[in-house]
Motif scaffolding. Sequence first.
Motif, PDB file in Angstrom:
ATOM      1  N   PRO A   1       2.092  54.117  60.005  1.00  0.00           N
ATOM      2  CA  PRO A   1       2.733  52.860  59.590  1.00  0.00           C
ATOM      3  C   PRO A   1       3.740  52.319  60.601  1.00  0.00           C
ATOM      4  CG  PRO A   1       2.588  54.368  57.735  1.00  0.00           C
ATOM      5  CD  PRO A   1       2.162  55.138  58.942  1.00  0.00           C
ATOM      6  N   GLN A   2       4.590  53.199  61.159  1.00  0.00           N
ATOM      7  CA  GLN A   2       5.556  52.747  62.153  1.00  0.00           C
ATOM      8  C   GLN A   2       4.869  52.271  63.436  1.00  0.00           C
ATOM      9  OE1 GLN A   2       5.688  55.554  60.108  1.00  0.00           O
ATOM     10  NE2 GLN A   2       7.489  56.728  60.764  1.00  0.00           N
TER      11      GLN A   2
ATOM     12  N   ALA B   1       3.100  48.960  62.785  1.00  0.00           N
ATOM     13  CA  ALA B   1       4.057  47.855  62.633  1.00  0.00           C
ATOM     14  C   ALA B   1       4.545  47.376  63.996  1.00  0.00           C
ATOM     15  CB  ALA B   1       5.237  48.296  61.770  1.00  0.00           C
TER      16      ALA B   1
ATOM     17  N   ALA C   1       5.369  45.283  55.180  1.00  0.00           N
ATOM     18  CA  ALA C   1       6.268  46.325  54.683  1.00  0.00           C
ATOM     19  C   ALA C   1       6.020  46.621  53.216  1.00  0.00           C
ATOM     20  CB  ALA C   1       7.723  45.906  54.898  1.00  0.00           C
TER      21      ALA C   1
ATOM     22  N   ALA D   1       3.548  49.396  52.569  1.00  0.00           N
ATOM     23  CA  ALA D   1       3.955  50.781  52.826  1.00  0.00           C
ATOM     24  C   ALA D   1       4.382  51.438  51.526  1.00  0.00           C
ATOM     25  CB  ALA D   1       5.089  50.818  53.843  1.00  0.00           C
TER      26      ALA D   1
ATOM     27  N   PRO E   1       9.435  51.525  53.232  1.00  0.00           N
ATOM     28  CA  PRO E   1       9.103  50.226  53.830  1.00  0.00           C
ATOM     29  C   PRO E   1      10.134  49.763  54.844  1.00  0.00           C
ATOM     30  CG  PRO E   1       9.842  49.974  51.545  1.00  0.00           C
ATOM     31  CD  PRO E   1       9.647  51.437  51.772  1.00  0.00           C
TER      32      PRO E   1
ATOM     33  N   VAL F   1       9.074  50.599  58.317  1.00  0.00           N
ATOM     34  CA  VAL F   1       8.084  49.636  58.818  1.00  0.00           C
ATOM     35  C   VAL F   1       8.785  48.368  59.295  1.00  0.00           C
ATOM     36  CG1 VAL F   1       6.143  48.149  58.149  1.00  0.00           C
ATOM     37  CG2 VAL F   1       6.213  50.540  57.394  1.00  0.00           C
TER      38      VAL F   1
ATOM     39  N   SER G   1      10.496  49.092  62.656  1.00  0.00           N
ATOM     40  CA  SER G   1       9.495  49.212  63.722  1.00  0.00           C
ATOM     41  C   SER G   1       8.920  47.853  64.091  1.00  0.00           C
ATOM     42  CB  SER G   1       8.374  50.153  63.285  1.00  0.00           C
ATOM     43  OG  SER G   1       8.865  51.449  63.018  1.00  0.00           O
ATOM     44  N   GLY G   2       8.635  47.036  63.075  1.00  0.00           N
ATOM     45  CA  GLY G   2       8.088  45.708  63.329  1.00  0.00           C
ATOM     46  C   GLY G   2       9.072  44.817  64.061  1.00  0.00           C
TER      47      GLY G   2
ATOM     48  N   ILE H   1      -1.447  49.503  57.475  1.00  0.00           N
ATOM     49  CA  ILE H   1      -0.251  50.223  57.018  1.00  0.00           C
ATOM     50  C   ILE H   1      -0.454  50.745  55.602  1.00  0.00           C
ATOM     51  CG2 ILE H   1       2.176  49.912  56.358  1.00  0.00           C
ATOM     52  CD1 ILE H   1       2.427  47.997  58.751  1.00  0.00           C
TER      53      ILE H   1
END
Length: 370
Positions: free
Chosen positions: A127-128, A131, A183, A186, A190, A193, A196-197, A329
């Motif tokens: 997920p990270q 993102a 997010a 997730a 979240p 995420v 990271s995004g 994600i």
Amino acid sequence: MPAEHSALRIFGWSIAITVVSLVVAYFYGGWSAFALCLILGVLEVSLSFDNAVVNATVLNRMSEFWQRLFLTVGVLIAVFGMRLVFPLLIVGITADLGPVEALRLAMEKGDPHEPGTYGFILNEAHPQIAAFGGMFLLMLFLNFVFEEREITWLSWIERPLARIGKLDMLSVVVAAVALVFAAELAADEPEVVLVSGILGMVTYITVNGLGSLFESAGGGGEDEADEAAPARSGGPTAVAKATGKAAFFLFLYLEVLDASFSFDGVVGAFAITADPIIIALGLGFIGAMFVRSITVYLVRKGTLSEYVYLEHGAHWAIGALAAILLVSIGVHIDEIITGLVGVAFIGAAFLTSVLRNRRNAETEELVHAG
């Protein structure tokens, strides 16, 4: 003959490194390692052809020295940085392991779906990773479609998008909204995420902005204006070549771009094998090297100038890949789908470019005949 000689020079190192990599894979793990290495190499090339087209649009703005640097030093970053060090770093941070412990875990044979294994830990960090890479690629796509262009491919949507793109910071607004929705997909954390995004967005804005800043500062006057005009139309022969700091930041931008394209391939490779050596040989030495050779070939042959819709198709493929990364994600998406979407956009852009060239040639013949 000169064309063949040029192609051999461009692809010569890729072919040689492929042979060496396959030999190393065979001595490392026998015929099974040989086959896995070959499969990963083919997978990387097929998934990253859109990457090569987009790279070519940036590389086309750089001097021949920086093009060679991208093919040599850049490939070392791609192989060791993204395909070997990056997964080890992610696993080390996620599992709170030191570099040596992470490497030892990577070398252990085990089912990547089993908790505690190298492949499982890396997959848990998806997920990270998705993102960051998804937001970087989404910003690239949005800045392309929100910019007004003389030549459009999917005119029915590109022209309206270019008109609304005149609103300041629209790409950032759209990307931020997309990140919020991503997010929500997730199941756990979240906020990780989101962070990271945001880092992916900041990285794109920073690297792209610095590249543009130094590129504009590196030239000026009437000569720059005269050379910049053809550059916007996609012609590779008249583009002002960036050097110095401008070329350095374009080089850095290319490396981050390549990294963003690599995220899904690196994580997806663990569906085939969890062995980091095989992944580095297949994705890195074979796949990444060929992607770079294809990039240089497109630049040297002026392919993007001849087939004007290729750049558009590649950016739409990037938009699709960004969407897939963000959706992945919360929902598993097979890597085959990712590859086919990119190939479909590139193939459609190539075919429509051929048809356009044919129509233009027929029009010129009618004009001359008249």
